[in-house]
Design an enzyme around this catalytic site. Structure first.
Site: not given
Length: 336
Positions: A192, A157, A194
């Site tokens: 993942d 991220h 996300h």
């Protein structure tokens, strides 16, 4: 299989996590390391610590002012009367082309996308060790077919100048750049729960690294603003990004169907090396409860990726504390 790990990664112990407006215990805890290392040791194979490759591989993707921010912000923040124990932003610019403030509060808002990336006195040291782990894993692929980089805190991220979602330095992207600099044609496959928004953002304008992410659809799931199917790359990078969005609750069969598409894209692109951004939070019992992949499903993921026949650097991303966390890692690694 060689595992790379640095015990300095345990030092980062975030306390603050704001979810749906309510403070919650942060799920990205040092205890994750124990579960993951336990799985590695059950399988056998050496565990090595990365040598210090310095800042240069990190600065290939993360600008100096962002690195300086991570190195110094906690000390600066701590001098503010009444400041919280961790650096947590409370203001953000409308966009990052706005002015760059000198204020510690302003810079926190500029460089942190959300409240799930608090910075403590030990965050930089742990994030630096995590990045060095990925860098050494990439270097080991000169002689090894598969390497596991146990990176914590995770990285996918983190944009070039933005921390977010428990991530500070983008370990998978740093490793991919290291491999690209060594002459490899690299694809990053992110499995993942996300979307790997930071990884996508770093390479979005570039044609030399393929980024593929399988994740819960962001319409109603973090990171919300990135990860949609129409995001294909921009300019020279058009066509070098693929997002495969899954409905909430998707299980093994739906995930494997998406993985088939992802692997075909990697093959069509002509990758000769793969960075597998391994999140284990797609598990049906993970605290985030977004998808429903089973432990046998993770074994299928490992076997499928191994079956591509590429050199693979496995970089640990998410996957949070539950009784099966170590079993899920063991299932993936056993596939290799």
């Amino acid at each position: 299989m060689i595992t790379v790990f640095d015990d300095a990664q345990r030092a980062h112990d975030p306390q603050f996590f704001l979810s749906s407006g309510a403070p919650q215990p942060c799920p990205e805890k040092p205890a994750r390391v124990d579960a993951l290392l336990g799985a590695v040791r059950r399988l056998g194979g050496p565990v090595v610590q990365a040598p210090d490759a310095g800042l240069e591989p990190i600065l290939r993707l993360h600008p100096q002012r962002y690195v300086t921010f991570l190195q110094t912000i906690h000390a600066r923040w701590s001098r503010i009367p009444g400041a919280s124990a961790e650096v947590i932003p409370n203001i953000h610019p409308a966009n990052r082309s706005d002015g760059y403030p000198l204020s510690a509060v302003g810079q926190a808002g500029f460089h942190q996308t959300d409240t799930s990336c608090p910075i403590s006195a030990n965050t930089w040291a742990a994030a630096y060790a995590s990045a060095q782990t990925a860098i050494h894993g990439a270097d080991l692929l000169r002689a090894e077919r598969v390497v596991y980089a146990l990176c914590r805190p995770p990285g996918h991220h983190a944009f070039a100048e933005l921390a977010g979602g428990f991530c500070y330095l983008n370990n998978s992207a740093i490793a991919a750049q290291r491999l690209t600099d060594a002459g490899r044609r690299v694809a990053i496959l992110d499995v993942d729960l996300h979307h790997g928004n930071g990884t996508q953002g770093i390479f979005y304008d570039r044609p030399d690294v393929l980024t593929v992410s399988i994740h819960a659809h962001p319409e109603r799931y973090y990171p919300f603003f990135w990860g949609y199917p129409d995001e294909r790359g921009r300019g020279a990078g058009d066509g070098a990004n693929l997002n495969l969005c899954l409905d909430r609750g998707t299980g093994d069969e739906g995930f494997m169907a998406a993985l088939d598409r992802a692997m075909q894209a990697v093959a069509d692109w002509g990758a000769d090396t793969l960075v597998l951004a391994l999140g284990l939070d797609a598990f049906e019992g993970d605290p985030f409860a977004g998808l429903a992949v089973t432990t046998p499903g993770f074994a299928r993921i490992g076997r499928a990726v191994a079956g591509m026949g590429l050199p693979v650097l496995i970089v640990q991303e998410g996957g949070y504390l539950c009784p099966e966390l170590g079993d899920n890692l063991a299932a993936v690694l056993s596939g290799f």
